[in-house]
Design a protein around this motif. Structure first.
Motif, mmCIF file in Angstrom:
data_model
loop_
_atom_site.group_PDB
_atom_site.id
_atom_site.type_symbol
_atom_site.label_atom_id
_atom_site.label_comp_id
_atom_site.label_asym_id
_atom_site.label_seq_id
_atom_site.Cartn_x
_atom_site.Cartn_y
_atom_site.Cartn_z
ATOM 1 N N TRP A 81 22.376 47.308 -13.838
ATOM 2 C CA TRP A 81 23.401 46.863 -12.895
ATOM 3 C C TRP A 81 24.123 45.628 -13.438
ATOM 4 C CZ3 TRP A 81 26.855 47.559 -9.434
ATOM 5 C CH2 TRP A 81 27.334 46.483 -8.678
ATOM 6 N N HIS A 84 25.797 46.626 -17.033
ATOM 7 C CA HIS A 84 26.641 47.828 -17.172
ATOM 8 C C HIS A 84 27.217 48.318 -15.847
ATOM 9 C CE1 HIS A 84 24.907 47.943 -21.156
ATOM 10 N NE2 HIS A 84 23.689 47.983 -20.634
ATOM 11 N N ARG A 85 26.928 47.628 -14.743
ATOM 12 C CA ARG A 85 27.415 48.021 -13.422
ATOM 13 C C ARG A 85 27.040 49.474 -13.060
ATOM 14 N NH1 ARG A 85 26.843 43.554 -12.010
ATOM 15 N NH2 ARG A 85 28.428 42.102 -11.441
ATOM 16 N N SER A 90 26.031 55.073 -6.913
ATOM 17 C CA SER A 90 27.475 54.976 -7.164
ATOM 18 C C SER A 90 28.165 56.221 -6.580
ATOM 19 C CB SER A 90 27.730 54.900 -8.668
ATOM 20 O OG SER A 90 29.105 55.092 -8.922
ATOM 21 N N SER A 121 17.861 46.096 -8.018
ATOM 22 C CA SER A 121 19.320 46.096 -7.823
ATOM 23 C C SER A 121 19.975 47.400 -8.272
ATOM 24 C CB SER A 121 19.959 44.895 -8.522
ATOM 25 O OG SER A 121 19.495 44.798 -9.839
ATOM 26 N N GLY A 124 21.748 49.924 -5.630
ATOM 27 C CA GLY A 124 23.112 49.852 -5.123
ATOM 28 C C GLY A 124 23.177 49.671 -3.616
#
Ligand code: LER
Ligand code: MN
Length: 275
Positions: A81, A84-85, A90, A121, A124
């Motif tokens: 997270w 690299h998000r 998602s 985390s 999401g």
């Protein structure tokens, strides 16, 4: 093993991710120094927060652990997270797949030491066009698949309820149990910091989650090392004993006032209440 074997085990976190500097990890950057300090202070294990699975040299980690008489308690996936998000919930299916692949590679890294991976985390949140129902389905599907993968290594997958500022999927142990109850090989991570924010009573919440707790993040109310805040550890220790918890209490706390003193404070509190 004889009757004198302690039931609870101590661990301390080591972050290898510069992007989270200032976050709740005791040791930073330098695995050899962290292992030497953890061993000298009498910890049983370390918990590692790596940037990726490839960033960890398994042979070197194995010899460091062996030289210092330490085990690997768990490995975090949060860099997926932070760096690299990626998130398992998602709205974008391709990002969900990448998130699963990232976690899977950490499961394999941790699994080669018989240790669990942690989903914190990387879970999401819902919102921004993603419904709570869809987010819950994505998360449960991912946890089921990843929990099954972890089974091959004889280690559970750990799912961590977080406080309301970090997720809206599960904030309490009860919500966590409701989410994972029927999933294969998934247990909860009870983080005493998040619990202090969200639970009505942390000791009662631990008792009610009997059989579902696979790991504990050992920390104080202010996220400083255990014993430097307002946490009442006696009822928590009693609750963990009552539910037969025999796994790790792992120090995920600020490196305050510095790593050495944070680790020392933690192990003193651990010995006082838990051994
Ligand atoms: C991870 O263990 C955790 O507690 C989270 O607060 C990280 O976002
Ligand atoms: Mn935690």
């Amino acid at each position: 093993m004889n009757n004198l074997r302690p039931l609870l085990h101590s661990a301390v976190t080591v972050s290898l991710v510069p992007e989270v500097r200032g976050g709740p990890f005791v040791f930073w950057d330098d695995l050899p120094t962290a292992c030497a300090s953890a061993a000298r202070l009498g910890f049983d294990a370390i918990e590692v927060f790596p940037p990726s699975s490839e960033a960890v040299d398994i042979t070197r980690l194995r010899s460091l652990l062996k030289e210092n008489g330490l085990a690997l308690a768990a490995v975090g996936t949060g860099a997926g997270w932070v760096k690299h998000r990626l998130a398992l919930t998602s709205p974008d299916a391709s990002i969900r797949e990448k998130a699963k692949a990232f976690v899977c590679s950490i499961i394999e890294l941790a699994g080669s030491f018989g240790a669990p991976a942690i989903i914190g985390s990387m879970q999401g949140r819902h919102g921004d066009g993603l419904s709570a129902t869809d987010a819950r389905k994505y998360l449960r599907d991912a946890l089921a698949e990843l929990g099954t993968r972890a089974q091959a290594f004889n280690a559970p997958l750990l799912y961590e309820p977080l406080n309301r500022y970090e997720t809206n999927l599960a904030n309490t142990l009860a919500a966590g149990v409701d989410l994972i109850r029927d999933l294969p090989n998934v247990l909860l991570l009870a983080d005493l910091f998040h619990m202090h924010i969200e639970e009505d009573n942390s000791a009662s919440a631990l008792r009610a989650a009997k059989g579902y707790i696979g790991h504990v993040h050992f920390v104080d109310t202010n996220r400083k090392p255990a014993g430097m805040g307002q946490m009442s550890y006696a009822p928590i220790a009693e609750a963990l004993r009552a539910i037969g918890y025999e796994r790790y209490l792992s120090a995920e706390a600020f490196s305050y006032p510095d790593a050495e003193r944070a680790a020392r404070q933690t192990i003193e509190t651990f010995h006082h209440y838990f051994r």
